[in-house]
Design an enzyme around this catalytic site. Structure first.
Site, mmCIF file in Angstrom:
data_model
loop_
_atom_site.group_PDB
_atom_site.id
_atom_site.type_symbol
_atom_site.label_atom_id
_atom_site.label_comp_id
_atom_site.label_asym_id
_atom_site.label_seq_id
_atom_site.Cartn_x
_atom_site.Cartn_y
_atom_site.Cartn_z
ATOM 1 N N THR A 98 34.373 33.154 44.356
ATOM 2 C CA THR A 98 34.960 34.192 45.200
ATOM 3 C C THR A 98 33.857 34.777 46.072
ATOM 4 O OG1 THR A 98 36.600 34.733 43.508
ATOM 5 C CG2 THR A 98 36.208 36.396 45.199
ATOM 6 N N LYS A 174 42.075 34.603 48.704
ATOM 7 C CA LYS A 174 41.578 35.015 47.381
ATOM 8 C C LYS A 174 41.260 36.504 47.374
ATOM 9 C CE LYS A 174 40.132 35.038 43.189
ATOM 10 N NZ LYS A 174 38.952 34.358 42.641
ATOM 11 N N LYS A 242 32.842 43.760 42.431
ATOM 12 C CA LYS A 242 32.495 42.748 43.440
ATOM 13 C C LYS A 242 33.708 42.340 44.280
ATOM 14 C CE LYS A 242 32.014 38.382 42.130
ATOM 15 N NZ LYS A 242 32.892 37.486 42.931
#
Length: 295
Positions: A98, A174, A242
């Protein structure tokens, strides 16, 4: 021409190793690289081949799978450690971490300069999906390159989507997925913390809302762990620090405000800042408890 069954795999962690296992079981020759000797030993156990070096793994690989932490680590592998130099011309690099979309785009440009092709292919589904081969894989790449790597990706995930012809478009999808997951998770923590503060039985509350229109996948999965004193770690708080940060950056790149994502991000940041970033992400509920004086 390199054998299309030869795959280099970097990152044999809790998701990477089972993904590599599925490739081996499907008949691919997998040369793995990981900094941990126990991961390399596990690769041998499942029938993979431990590479003598990163360049050894890449030398005859048609595809390099990067199951690393972030774009910076991917760049270290590709550029600093020499993977791009070692890969044959025309090889595909499947970046399955990611990463921020703009960093993926920059990396794709650099990979193209070396005569290789980056395929933006982040995954969702966690360790359970990695083991079962049921990951969702969101691909951003020209159609021909998507088609070239699709058989390999379908070995690791049963939900494969071509999200667009440009690298970074898979990363955008994503980021949106993680935005929803993070917001749903923070909302579940807020709701259950309110129940605690109001003095209702939280197990009963969870059962009720899990079976009503208020439910979500995150509530059903994380809710029980929110009520545990010491839940097992399936995904850490810092992962959402994150990933929600990436979602917010994606919003900034198109001048879009994301107030719910920002609020959820603050709750995960608060829990991480309290020293609990490595705890299970369900423990975002603890940030609400501290905020509201719930013991």
């Amino acid at each position: 021409m390199q054998d299309t069954k030869n795959i280099a795999f970097v990152g044999l962690g809790s998701m990477g190793l089972p993904m590599a296992t599925n490739l081996v079981n499907a008949g691919y020759t997998v040369k793995g690289v990981d900094s941990r000797q126990e991961a390399m030993d596990a690769l041998v156990t499942i029938g993979g081949k431990p590479a003598e070096s990163l360049k050894d793994a890449c030398g005859d690989a048609a595809i390099l799978v990067l199951m690393v932490v972030n774009a910076a680590q991917a760049r270290t592998v590709l550029v600093d450690a020499g993977a791009l130099e070692a890969l044959p011309q025309g090889a595909h690099v499947c970046l399955m971490a990611t990463c921020p979309p703009d960093e993926v785009q920059t990396l794709a440009t650099d990979v193209a300069k070396s005569g290789k092709i980056l395929v933006d292919a982040p995954v969702s589904g966690g360790v359970v999906g990695a083991k079962a081969g049921t990951l969702t894989i969101m691909v951003g790449a020209p159609r021909a390159d998507y088609d070239a790597v699709a058989p390999v990706l379908r070995t690791m995930g049963d939900k494969l989507y071509h999200c667009g012809p440009e690298q970074g478009q898979g990363a955008v999808v994503k980021a949106i997925n993680q935005l929803l997951c993070g917001v749903h998770l923070a909302a579940a923590g807020e709701a259950l913390a309110l129940g605690e503060k109001a003095g209702v039985d939280t197990a009963t509350l969870l059962e009720i809302v899990s079976g009503s229109a208020a439910s979500s996948w995150m509530l059903k999965d994380r809710g029980p762990r929110m009520l545990m004193e010491h839940p097992p770690v399936t995904s850490a708080v810092d992962i959402f620090v994150k990933d929600l940060g990436i979602a917010l950056a994606a919003g900034r790149s198109v001048s879009m405000g994301l107030p719910l994502a920002a609020a959820a991000h603050q709750m995960f940041l608060g829990e991480s800042g309290a020293g609990n970033g490595l705890l299970d992400d369900s423990q975002v509920i603890a940030a609400y408890r501290r905020l509201n004086g719930i013991s």
